[in-house]
Design an enzyme around this catalytic site. Structure first.
Site, PDB file in Angstrom:
ATOM      1  NE  ARG A  10      -3.895  -2.047   2.115  1.00 33.75           N
ATOM      2  CZ  ARG A  10      -4.809  -2.323   2.996  1.00 33.75           C
ATOM      3  NH1 ARG A  10      -4.887  -1.623   4.106  1.00 33.75           N
ATOM      4  NH2 ARG A  10      -5.681  -3.276   2.788  1.00 33.75           N
ATOM      5  CE  LYS A  18      -6.097   1.648  -0.041  1.00 34.73           C
ATOM      6  NZ  LYS A  18      -6.538   0.271   0.215  1.00 34.73           N
ATOM      7  CE  LYS A  19       1.161   8.761  -3.752  1.00 36.09           C
ATOM      8  NZ  LYS A  19       2.359   8.806  -4.587  1.00 36.09           N
ATOM      9  NE  ARG A  20      -9.517   3.259  -3.168  1.00 27.73           N
ATOM     10  CZ  ARG A  20      -9.680   1.953  -3.349  1.00 27.73           C
ATOM     11  NH1 ARG A  20      -8.863   1.116  -2.796  1.00 27.73           N
ATOM     12  NH2 ARG A  20     -10.668   1.484  -4.072  1.00 27.73           N
ATOM     13  NE  ARG A  41     -14.432  -4.251   2.404  1.00 24.93           N
ATOM     14  CZ  ARG A  41     -13.619  -3.212   2.298  1.00 24.93           C
ATOM     15  NH1 ARG A  41     -14.085  -2.000   2.416  1.00 24.93           N
ATOM     16  NH2 ARG A  41     -12.344  -3.378   2.044  1.00 24.93           N
ATOM     17  CD  GLU A  69      -4.750  -6.113 -10.495  1.00 23.08           C
ATOM     18  OE1 GLU A  69      -3.512  -6.033 -10.555  1.00 23.08           O
ATOM     19  OE2 GLU A  69      -5.414  -5.730  -9.498  1.00 23.08           O
ATOM     20  CD  GLU A  70     -11.588  -3.866  -9.268  1.00 29.95           C
ATOM     21  OE1 GLU A  70     -12.766  -3.518  -9.461  1.00 29.95           O
ATOM     22  OE2 GLU A  70     -10.814  -3.273  -8.500  1.00 29.95           O
TER      23      GLU A  70
END
Length: 72
Positions: A10, A18-20, A41, A69-70
């Site tokens: 992270r 947090k970098k997103r 989730r 990825e998703e």
């Protein structure tokens, strides 16, 4: 700043956030259909693909990687 956890790293900005990165993916140039993915989730909710940035990763590259990825 970076924090290492099993199977993930992270990264954080100077203020400690947090970098997103996230990405809105449109099906056509009319922009009338948007790609959403189900939340791991909360499986009954739909979200915009996105996630944490890797160290030294640019936001645009992170957004593209997260979408790939998703949806695969």
């Amino acid at each position: 700043m970076m924090k290492f956890k099993p199977n993930q790293t992270r990264t954080y900005d100077r203020e400690g956030f947090k970098k997103r990165a996230a990405c809105l993916c449109f099906r056509s140039e009319r922009e009338d259909e948007v790609l959403l993915v189900s939340s791991s989730r909360y499986p009954d909710q739909w979200i915009v693909p996105g996630g944490g940035m890797e160290p030294e990763e640019e936001p645009g590259g992170a957004a593209v990687r997260e979408v790939y990825e998703e949806v695969t």
